[in-house]
Design a protein around this motif. Structure first.
Motif, PDB file in Angstrom:
ATOM      1  N   GLY A 189       0.688  -1.037   0.004  1.00  0.00           N
ATOM      2  CA  GLY A 189       0.049   0.069  -0.007  1.00  0.00           C
ATOM      3  C   GLY A 189       0.883   1.311  -0.113  1.00  0.00           C
ATOM      4  O   GLY A 189       2.021   1.324   0.719  1.00  0.00           O
ATOM      5  N   PHE A 190       0.223   2.380  -0.563  1.00  0.00           N
ATOM      6  CA  PHE A 190       1.193   3.555  -0.581  1.00  0.00           C
ATOM      7  C   PHE A 190       0.102   4.757  -0.654  1.00  0.00           C
ATOM      8  O   PHE A 190      -0.934   4.623  -0.975  1.00  0.00           O
ATOM      9  N   VAL A 191       0.626   5.768   0.570  1.00  0.00           N
ATOM     10  CA  VAL A 191      -0.250   6.797   0.778  1.00  0.00           C
ATOM     11  C   VAL A 191       0.336   7.921   0.219  1.00  0.00           C
ATOM     12  O   VAL A 191       1.398   8.334   0.629  1.00  0.00           O
ATOM     13  N   ILE A 192      -0.258   8.629  -0.707  1.00  0.00           N
ATOM     14  CA  ILE A 192       0.281  10.008  -1.466  1.00  0.00           C
ATOM     15  C   ILE A 192       0.152  10.944  -0.654  1.00  0.00           C
ATOM     16  O   ILE A 192      -0.819  11.297   0.270  1.00  0.00           O
ATOM     17  N   GLY A 193       1.281  11.997  -0.610  1.00  0.00           N
ATOM     18  CA  GLY A 193       1.098  13.206  -0.019  1.00  0.00           C
ATOM     19  C   GLY A 193       0.369  14.194  -0.520  1.00  0.00           C
ATOM     20  O   GLY A 193      -0.356  13.891  -1.375  1.00  0.00           O
ATOM     21  N   ASN A 194       0.561  15.581  -0.088  1.00  0.00           N
ATOM     22  CA  ASN A 194      -0.335  16.634  -0.538  1.00  0.00           C
ATOM     23  C   ASN A 194      -0.262  16.602  -2.075  1.00  0.00           C
ATOM     24  O   ASN A 194       0.875  16.722  -2.638  1.00  0.00           O
ATOM     25  N   PRO A 195      -1.268  16.728  -2.901  1.00  0.00           N
ATOM     26  CA  PRO A 195      -1.210  16.695  -4.370  1.00  0.00           C
ATOM     27  C   PRO A 195      -0.719  17.863  -4.958  1.00  0.00           C
ATOM     28  O   PRO A 195      -0.209  17.967  -5.975  1.00  0.00           O
ATOM     29  N   ASP A 196      -0.615  18.812  -4.163  1.00  0.00           N
ATOM     30  CA  ASP A 196      -0.153  20.212  -4.656  1.00  0.00           C
ATOM     31  C   ASP A 196       1.594  20.333  -4.312  1.00  0.00           C
ATOM     32  O   ASP A 196       1.989  21.369  -4.801  1.00  0.00           O
ATOM     33  N   GLN A 197       2.004  19.332  -3.735  1.00  0.00           N
ATOM     34  CA  GLN A 197       3.617  19.341  -3.856  1.00  0.00           C
ATOM     35  C   GLN A 197       4.229  18.443  -4.766  1.00  0.00           C
ATOM     36  O   GLN A 197       3.995  17.224  -4.902  1.00  0.00           O
ATOM     37  N   ALA A 198       5.260  19.038  -5.348  1.00  0.00           N
ATOM     38  CA  ALA A 198       6.205  18.064  -6.147  1.00  0.00           C
ATOM     39  C   ALA A 198       6.509  16.844  -5.527  1.00  0.00           C
ATOM     40  O   ALA A 198       6.805  15.838  -5.985  1.00  0.00           O
ATOM     41  N   ALA A 199       6.818  17.098  -4.100  1.00  0.00           N
ATOM     42  CA  ALA A 199       7.664  16.048  -3.474  1.00  0.00           C
ATOM     43  C   ALA A 199       6.720  14.915  -3.341  1.00  0.00           C
ATOM     44  O   ALA A 199       7.367  13.849  -3.325  1.00  0.00           O
ATOM     45  N   SER A 200       5.529  15.074  -3.264  1.00  0.00           N
ATOM     46  CA  SER A 200       4.522  14.087  -3.313  1.00  0.00           C
ATOM     47  C   SER A 200       4.666  13.219  -4.487  1.00  0.00           C
ATOM     48  O   SER A 200       4.491  11.908  -4.407  1.00  0.00           O
ATOM     49  N   ALA A 201       4.522  13.781  -5.747  1.00  0.00           N
ATOM     50  CA  ALA A 201       4.711  13.169  -7.069  1.00  0.00           C
ATOM     51  C   ALA A 201       6.031  12.207  -7.123  1.00  0.00           C
ATOM     52  O   ALA A 201       6.242  11.270  -7.609  1.00  0.00           O
ATOM     53  N   GLU A 202       7.238  13.268  -6.503  1.00  0.00           N
ATOM     54  CA  GLU A 202       8.338  12.599  -6.781  1.00  0.00           C
ATOM     55  C   GLU A 202       8.612  11.167  -5.739  1.00  0.00           C
ATOM     56  O   GLU A 202       9.144  10.299  -6.133  1.00  0.00           O
ATOM     57  N   ARG A 203       8.113  11.128  -4.536  1.00  0.00           N
ATOM     58  CA  ARG A 203       8.054  10.055  -3.652  1.00  0.00           C
ATOM     59  C   ARG A 203       7.227   8.981  -4.374  1.00  0.00           C
ATOM     60  O   ARG A 203       7.471   7.675  -4.410  1.00  0.00           O
ATOM     61  N   MET A 204       5.927   9.313  -5.045  1.00  0.00           N
ATOM     62  CA  MET A 204       4.963   8.228  -5.582  1.00  0.00           C
ATOM     63  C   MET A 204       5.789   7.712  -6.900  1.00  0.00           C
ATOM     64  O   MET A 204       6.076   6.288  -6.961  1.00  0.00           O
ATOM     65  N   ALA A 205       6.772   8.459  -7.646  1.00  0.00           N
ATOM     66  CA  ALA A 205       7.272   7.998  -8.733  1.00  0.00           C
ATOM     67  C   ALA A 205       8.418   7.026  -8.314  1.00  0.00           C
ATOM     68  O   ALA A 205       8.847   5.871  -9.000  1.00  0.00           O
ATOM     69  N   GLY A 206       9.221   7.357  -7.293  1.00  0.00           N
ATOM     70  CA  GLY A 206      10.246   6.436  -6.538  1.00  0.00           C
ATOM     71  C   GLY A 206       9.558   5.164  -6.110  1.00  0.00           C
ATOM     72  O   GLY A 206      10.046   3.888  -6.463  1.00  0.00           O
ATOM     73  N   PHE A 207       8.321   5.173  -5.555  1.00  0.00           N
ATOM     74  CA  PHE A 207       7.609   3.954  -5.355  1.00  0.00           C
ATOM     75  C   PHE A 207       7.476   3.049  -6.434  1.00  0.00           C
ATOM     76  O   PHE A 207       7.665   1.993  -6.492  1.00  0.00           O
ATOM     77  N   TYR A 208       6.906   3.797  -7.477  1.00  0.00           N
ATOM     78  CA  TYR A 208       6.570   2.923  -8.649  1.00  0.00           C
ATOM     79  C   TYR A 208       7.876   2.356  -9.403  1.00  0.00           C
ATOM     80  O   TYR A 208       7.630   1.327  -9.909  1.00  0.00           O
ATOM     81  N   ALA A 209       8.921   2.955  -9.187  1.00  0.00           N
ATOM     82  CA  ALA A 209       9.954   2.725  -9.906  1.00  0.00           C
ATOM     83  C   ALA A 209      10.437   1.543  -9.207  1.00  0.00           C
ATOM     84  O   ALA A 209      10.848   0.438  -9.896  1.00  0.00           O
ATOM     85  N   ALA A 210      10.501   1.298  -8.032  1.00  0.00           N
ATOM     86  CA  ALA A 210      10.965   0.005  -7.338  1.00  0.00           C
ATOM     87  C   ALA A 210      10.064  -1.190  -7.733  1.00  0.00           C
ATOM     88  O   ALA A 210      10.415  -2.250  -7.940  1.00  0.00           O
ATOM     89  N   VAL A 211       8.676  -0.750  -7.539  1.00  0.00           N
ATOM     90  CA  VAL A 211       7.853  -1.827  -7.664  1.00  0.00           C
ATOM     91  C   VAL A 211       7.789  -2.336  -9.278  1.00  0.00           C
ATOM     92  O   VAL A 211       7.681  -3.569  -9.469  1.00  0.00           O
ATOM     93  N   ARG A 212       8.363  -1.642 -10.357  1.00  0.00           N
ATOM     94  CA  ARG A 212       8.339  -2.229 -11.475  1.00  0.00           C
ATOM     95  C   ARG A 212       9.414  -3.181 -11.714  1.00  0.00           C
ATOM     96  O   ARG A 212       9.795  -3.883 -12.663  1.00  0.00           O
ATOM     97  N   GLU A 213      10.307  -3.059 -10.552  1.00  0.00           N
ATOM     98  CA  GLU A 213      11.756  -4.019 -10.827  1.00  0.00           C
ATOM     99  C   GLU A 213      11.141  -5.492 -10.325  1.00  0.00           C
ATOM    100  O   GLU A 213      12.132  -6.436 -10.189  1.00  0.00           O
ATOM    101  N   ALA A 214      10.143  -5.591  -9.661  1.00  0.00           N
ATOM    102  CA  ALA A 214       9.631  -6.737  -8.873  1.00  0.00           C
ATOM    103  C   ALA A 214       8.576  -7.327  -9.619  1.00  0.00           C
ATOM    104  O   ALA A 214       7.499  -6.714 -10.107  1.00  0.00           O
ATOM    105  N   ASP A 215       8.640  -8.874  -9.529  1.00  0.00           N
ATOM    106  CA  ASP A 215       7.511  -9.492 -10.328  1.00  0.00           C
ATOM    107  C   ASP A 215       6.273 -10.004  -9.247  1.00  0.00           C
ATOM    108  O   ASP A 215       6.500  -9.889  -7.870  1.00  0.00           O
ATOM    109  N   GLY A 216       5.128  -9.893  -9.545  1.00  0.00           N
ATOM    110  CA  GLY A 216       3.836 -10.314  -8.886  1.00  0.00           C
ATOM    111  C   GLY A 216       3.784  -9.334  -7.670  1.00  0.00           C
ATOM    112  O   GLY A 216       3.001  -9.704  -6.670  1.00  0.00           O
TER     113      GLY A 216
END
Length: 348
Positions: A189-216
């Protein structure tokens, strides 16, 4: 080095103070040969200076006897834990530089209006520091830039508008997610931060970058806004559906603490039945049970670096505008505590 890229810096006066277990003001007194310091304290500070190879900043020391610097700090962040760390860093650096601080707080988490910002900037300030999330506000930046004062924004991604002092949020979130995956979790599970802050999008992008490297990997996402209340709502959303996550990574410690609260309310053991990770490493991370595994961003040093940037620009008359602004990126780390463990079904 240039203003862009990762900031390489040696030990600071704050590092010396921590090693000697004294205040930054005490270190300053020792460096400047002032009285009022006990011999054993002076010895401890001198040993810390030698151990860290600390070199006092001559420019900062000369500012103590120069014309008074008045630095404005504008904030509206609802997290008391975050602001405590942030303001401590600002106060420590201001005391070293002989700067006077003037604070302006937005009400109910909102930024001050344009009139209040303009009046504040024109009240004799040498420069202005913006606490998150105000460095992402176009309105706030426009109102302050119109006054011509130097601006530094902590945690922001607007290098053309101000000097931005931050960590690499994407890399930090990637590393934390990799940690969860390496523990064996595949329902995240991932909880996104304030949608008005770029840091929130950056943290979500980092989360998905790691997820894409794993199977299942199964992912469930909930929207938050960095507040404890939004973390409660996100926790209920993530944990009440079918096949809930075995690990939840929240974009800040306040929301992660709320996730732990929801887990306790549902009689889930953390971390045996649910792993929880946060971001920031504020006091919120260590004032609950179990203490949070989290991303450490050096909030005090970020705030201190912002004040140093503003003070330097304010006193460097005639410097070319092209040399101003840009990114200053400090190091982060992963702090592993008791809120994370391998999923129950992977244990012997």
């Amino acid at each position: 080095m240039g203003r862009s890229g990762r900031l390489e810096r040696g030990a600071t006066i704050i590092d010396v103070a921590r090693r000697a277990n004294v205040s930054a003001m005490t270190v300053s007194r020792v460096i400047n040969g002032r009285s009022g310091v006990r011999p054993e304290t002076r010895t401890a500070v001198e040993e810390a200076i030698r151990a860290l190879s600390y070199t006092p900043n001559a420019a900062a020391r000369s500012l103590v006897t120069s014309a008074e610097l008045r630095i404005g700090v504008v904030y509206s962040n609802p997290s008391a834990a975050f602001m405590s760390e942030f303001l401590t860093g600002v106060f420590e650096e201001a005391s070293i530089r002989g700067a006077r601080l003037v604070l302006l707080k937005g009400e109910d988490g909102h930024p001050p209006d344009d009139g209040a910002l303009a009046a504040f900037a024109e009240s004799g300030l040498s420069g202005i520091i913006l606490a998150p999330p105000l460095g992402e506000s176009r309105t706030v930046l426009a109102a302050l830039r119109a006054t011509g004062r130097p601006i530094a924004a902590v945690g922001a991604y607007q290098p053309g508008e101000a000097t931005c002092v931050r960590i690499d949020d994407r890399a930090a979130a990637y590393e934390m997610t990799r940690h969860l995956l390496d523990l064996g979790h595949r329902r995240l599970g991932f909880v996104i931060g304030n949608p008005d802050q770029a840091a929130s999008a950056e943290r979500m992008a980092g989360f998905y970058a790691a997820v894409r490297e794993a199977d299942g990997v199964e992912v469930k996402v909930a929207q938050g806004d960095f507040s404890y209340a939004s973390g409660l709502a996100a926790g209920e959303q993530l944990l009440n559906g079918p096949a809930p996550p075995t690990a939840i990574f929240a974009s800040n410690d306040d929301m992660a603490a709320a996730i732990v609260s929801v887990a306790h309310r549902q009689q889930l053991d953390v971390p045996r039945e649910l792993t929880v990770a946060g971001f920031d490493d504020t006091t919120a991370a260590v004032t609950l049970w179990p203490p949070l595994t989290t991303v450490h961003q050096p909030l005090r040093r970020l705030a201190a670096e912002a004040l140093a940037a503003v003070a330097t620009e304010a006193t460097a008359r005639g410097r070319a505008a092209a040399d101003r602004g840009g990114d200053r990126v400090l190091e982060h780390s992963i702090v592993k505590r008791n809120s994370t463990a391998a999923p129950a079904n992977s244990r012997d």
